[in-house]
Design a protein around this motif. Sequence first.
Motif, PDB file in Angstrom:
ATOM      1  N   LEU A   1      41.185  52.450  43.002  1.00  0.00           N
ATOM      2  CA  LEU A   1      42.072  51.608  42.027  1.00  0.00           C
ATOM      3  C   LEU A   1      41.104  51.357  40.895  1.00  0.00           C
ATOM      4  O   LEU A   1      40.030  51.397  40.915  1.00  0.00           O
ATOM      5  CB  LEU A   1      42.112  50.242  42.826  1.00  0.00           C
ATOM      6  CG  LEU A   1      43.024  50.117  44.058  1.00  0.00           C
ATOM      7  CD1 LEU A   1      42.898  48.740  45.034  1.00  0.00           C
ATOM      8  CD2 LEU A   1      44.297  50.447  43.856  1.00  0.00           C
ATOM      9  N   HIS A   2      42.124  51.013  39.726  1.00  0.00           N
ATOM     10  CA  HIS A   2      41.210  50.787  38.575  1.00  0.00           C
ATOM     11  C   HIS A   2      41.388  49.097  38.579  1.00  0.00           C
ATOM     12  O   HIS A   2      42.235  48.660  38.692  1.00  0.00           O
ATOM     13  CB  HIS A   2      42.416  51.188  37.613  1.00  0.00           C
ATOM     14  CG  HIS A   2      42.334  52.754  37.611  1.00  0.00           C
ATOM     15  ND1 HIS A   2      41.534  53.768  37.102  1.00  0.00           N
ATOM     16  CD2 HIS A   2      43.385  53.502  38.175  1.00  0.00           C
ATOM     17  CE1 HIS A   2      41.975  54.965  37.214  1.00  0.00           C
ATOM     18  NE2 HIS A   2      43.237  54.853  37.997  1.00  0.00           N
TER      19      HIS A   2
ATOM     20  N   PHE B   1      37.659  41.865  38.088  1.00  0.00           N
ATOM     21  CA  PHE B   1      38.176  41.150  39.266  1.00  0.00           C
ATOM     22  C   PHE B   1      39.286  42.111  39.968  1.00  0.00           C
ATOM     23  O   PHE B   1      39.250  42.520  40.907  1.00  0.00           O
ATOM     24  CB  PHE B   1      38.112  39.793  39.343  1.00  0.00           C
ATOM     25  CG  PHE B   1      38.477  39.352  40.622  1.00  0.00           C
ATOM     26  CD1 PHE B   1      37.901  39.159  41.667  1.00  0.00           C
ATOM     27  CD2 PHE B   1      40.083  38.709  40.869  1.00  0.00           C
ATOM     28  CE1 PHE B   1      38.209  38.614  43.003  1.00  0.00           C
ATOM     29  CE2 PHE B   1      40.625  38.366  41.809  1.00  0.00           C
ATOM     30  CZ  PHE B   1      39.790  38.342  43.049  1.00  0.00           C
ATOM     31  N   ALA B   2      40.403  41.945  39.219  1.00  0.00           N
ATOM     32  CA  ALA B   2      41.731  42.441  39.620  1.00  0.00           C
ATOM     33  C   ALA B   2      41.551  43.698  39.666  1.00  0.00           C
ATOM     34  O   ALA B   2      40.938  44.539  38.819  1.00  0.00           O
ATOM     35  CB  ALA B   2      42.885  41.905  38.606  1.00  0.00           C
ATOM     36  N   HIS B   3      42.231  44.511  40.748  1.00  0.00           N
ATOM     37  CA  HIS B   3      42.527  45.989  40.750  1.00  0.00           C
ATOM     38  C   HIS B   3      43.829  46.513  40.895  1.00  0.00           C
ATOM     39  O   HIS B   3      44.622  45.661  41.275  1.00  0.00           O
ATOM     40  CB  HIS B   3      41.467  46.375  41.887  1.00  0.00           C
ATOM     41  CG  HIS B   3      40.001  46.193  41.985  1.00  0.00           C
ATOM     42  ND1 HIS B   3      39.730  45.099  41.939  1.00  0.00           N
ATOM     43  CD2 HIS B   3      39.361  47.180  41.743  1.00  0.00           C
ATOM     44  CE1 HIS B   3      38.402  45.367  41.845  1.00  0.00           C
ATOM     45  NE2 HIS B   3      38.051  46.790  41.743  1.00  0.00           N
TER      46      HIS B   3
ATOM     47  N   PHE C   1      57.467  33.656  44.161  1.00  0.00           N
ATOM     48  CA  PHE C   1      57.039  32.619  42.751  1.00  0.00           C
ATOM     49  C   PHE C   1      55.513  33.077  42.357  1.00  0.00           C
ATOM     50  O   PHE C   1      55.351  33.008  41.039  1.00  0.00           O
ATOM     51  CB  PHE C   1      57.098  31.125  43.331  1.00  0.00           C
ATOM     52  CG  PHE C   1      57.102  30.233  42.412  1.00  0.00           C
ATOM     53  CD1 PHE C   1      58.406  29.738  41.659  1.00  0.00           C
ATOM     54  CD2 PHE C   1      55.968  29.637  41.927  1.00  0.00           C
ATOM     55  CE1 PHE C   1      58.177  28.738  40.498  1.00  0.00           C
ATOM     56  CE2 PHE C   1      55.728  28.672  40.973  1.00  0.00           C
ATOM     57  CZ  PHE C   1      56.961  28.057  40.274  1.00  0.00           C
ATOM     58  N   SER C   2      54.605  32.979  43.209  1.00  0.00           N
ATOM     59  CA  SER C   2      53.216  33.737  43.066  1.00  0.00           C
ATOM     60  C   SER C   2      52.763  34.232  44.324  1.00  0.00           C
ATOM     61  O   SER C   2      53.200  33.808  45.191  1.00  0.00           O
ATOM     62  CB  SER C   2      52.454  32.422  42.487  1.00  0.00           C
ATOM     63  OG  SER C   2      53.039  31.890  41.241  1.00  0.00           O
ATOM     64  N   ALA C   3      51.753  34.929  44.024  1.00  0.00           N
ATOM     65  CA  ALA C   3      51.133  35.761  45.039  1.00  0.00           C
ATOM     66  C   ALA C   3      49.707  36.373  44.775  1.00  0.00           C
ATOM     67  O   ALA C   3      49.384  36.569  43.767  1.00  0.00           O
ATOM     68  CB  ALA C   3      51.932  36.707  45.663  1.00  0.00           C
ATOM     69  N   VAL C   4      48.662  36.213  45.848  1.00  0.00           N
ATOM     70  CA  VAL C   4      47.529  36.660  45.320  1.00  0.00           C
ATOM     71  C   VAL C   4      47.111  37.521  46.835  1.00  0.00           C
ATOM     72  O   VAL C   4      47.529  37.590  47.917  1.00  0.00           O
ATOM     73  CB  VAL C   4      46.297  35.764  45.430  1.00  0.00           C
ATOM     74  CG1 VAL C   4      46.764  34.834  44.073  1.00  0.00           C
ATOM     75  CG2 VAL C   4      46.255  34.714  46.532  1.00  0.00           C
ATOM     76  N   VAL C   5      45.997  38.573  46.390  1.00  0.00           N
ATOM     77  CA  VAL C   5      45.349  39.442  47.434  1.00  0.00           C
ATOM     78  C   VAL C   5      44.535  38.797  48.196  1.00  0.00           C
ATOM     79  O   VAL C   5      43.670  37.840  47.577  1.00  0.00           O
ATOM     80  CB  VAL C   5      44.951  40.643  46.942  1.00  0.00           C
ATOM     81  CG1 VAL C   5      44.109  41.688  48.046  1.00  0.00           C
ATOM     82  CG2 VAL C   5      46.071  41.481  46.300  1.00  0.00           C
TER      83      VAL C   5
ATOM     84  N   VAL D   1      40.169  42.422  47.922  1.00  0.00           N
ATOM     85  CA  VAL D   1      40.509  42.472  46.416  1.00  0.00           C
ATOM     86  C   VAL D   1      40.142  43.740  45.663  1.00  0.00           C
ATOM     87  O   VAL D   1      40.878  44.376  44.596  1.00  0.00           O
ATOM     88  CB  VAL D   1      39.673  41.572  45.774  1.00  0.00           C
ATOM     89  CG1 VAL D   1      40.184  40.002  46.200  1.00  0.00           C
ATOM     90  CG2 VAL D   1      38.211  41.453  46.102  1.00  0.00           C
ATOM     91  N   THR D   2      39.466  44.816  46.322  1.00  0.00           N
ATOM     92  CA  THR D   2      38.846  46.033  45.929  1.00  0.00           C
ATOM     93  C   THR D   2      39.682  47.016  46.431  1.00  0.00           C
ATOM     94  O   THR D   2      39.763  47.983  46.038  1.00  0.00           O
ATOM     95  CB  THR D   2      37.484  46.145  45.931  1.00  0.00           C
ATOM     96  OG1 THR D   2      37.275  46.448  47.316  1.00  0.00           O
ATOM     97  CG2 THR D   2      36.511  45.247  45.105  1.00  0.00           C
TER      98      THR D   2
END
Length: 472
Positions: free
Chosen positions: A62-63, A70-72, A39-43, A48-49
């Motif tokens: 990662l770009h 912030f997001a990679h 449904f939703s997910a986060v690192v 995060v990098t």
Amino acid sequence: MTVGNMDSAELFDAGKKGRGLRARKDLDAGDVVFSESSFSAVVFDSLVTKVCHSCFRHQADLHRCAQCKFAHYCDRTCQTACWSEHKHECGAIRKTGKAPSESVRLAARVLWRVHKDTGIVSDSQLISVDQLKDHVTDLPEEGLKQLQTDVLTFFAYWSHGRKQHSVEYISKLFGIIKCNGFTLSDQRGLQAVGVGLFPNLCLVNHDCWPNCTVILNHGNQSALSSALHSQRRVELRAVGKISEGEELTVSYVDFLNLSADRQKNLRESFHFECTCQHCSEKISDDLMTATAEKDGSKPSADKVKEIIALSKEYLERIDIARIDRDYHKVVTLCCDCLEKQENVLADTNLLKLRVFSITSEVLSFLRNFSEAADYARRMVEGYTKLCHPNNALLGMATMRAGVTHWHGGQIETGHKFICKAYGILMVTHGPNHAITKDLESMRTQTELELKMFNEDEKKYQSMRDAALQIPV
């Protein structure tokens, strides 16, 4: 099986346990009961990098998002595939100037998704997110303080001009995430890299000896078009025969703990008392605390107490050395600890198994494979006596033992372990999982090498030594 298909499971009243899921038909080991997209997910904050925020794969170089920084992502394709999830987050991070903790980020992503899809994203989703248990009223004082801090941070992060919510509602949302969040692994299933919410999976009740297991299957992330990327999804897989009408269960905690410790963990984290057969009858507790027996005699109670205390001290020192990356010190401490444990603690004792695991892992990292092999073998033998035959942890440990023996020059034993691991992971992970595909390649390679070994051992050893020669 198509993503989200619930033909094999149905919701039912599980009595004191509340809601539950049961089988709608007979199932065999390895069958996918259902699969479900997040449904939703986060690192996790710490990664995060290092992990792609779209496909949750470990990647080098990662770009990062040019707007929020912030997001990679792996590449533009992954970034495009994730934009519908990230766009509100991106604006909120730019507005506040920094990203909040993973729990706040996940709560916000869940709420944005609720606003977009009213909490139900497909016809196969059995209940809305709002209907999941939150257990906020069961939180201890320390937990309530953390909840209040998270809620305040959330309101500072939540974009102005959008639908506002009460403190009670946001508190409930954090409670839902705390009780129902599922840890996500990387593409090899070897490291936890994030957390997500899967509403149907949340309906599966706990048992310390479950009939199902959960695995994250990343699916296809190699397509050039983001539209063809698979969504992050979990698969609920049967680990043995399940009859029609039988309740589907998974384990919320690691089985390799004493029943009292598992029950304490479940009370504190999930707010219920486990009354499964393995807890009620304390099954395997005797093996997990077993002492060694030599010539029909066992060590004295005082000696056992002394070695248990000493083992815990050693494990604390070992953990510190691992954090400091002083791996040679780790090996020295492990070997000293095992020497003290020998003839006092049995090989199924949890304290001894933990040292076996660390020793084999670190020696393999240091490329001392022949020395690591014996510890890996003893670890697997201990796990085999304690775990379900189709336990994913047992499968991974067996794979490690196979690779260790193979690299240590014991091709026959290595191939045997790899074949055994492949059989287990075909059930727990399925044929399309990256780690199962890796094992299939290993099985093919070791089979070829074993054939060569049986035909001409001297020639095989010469070839192997040349292949392992590291240029200076």
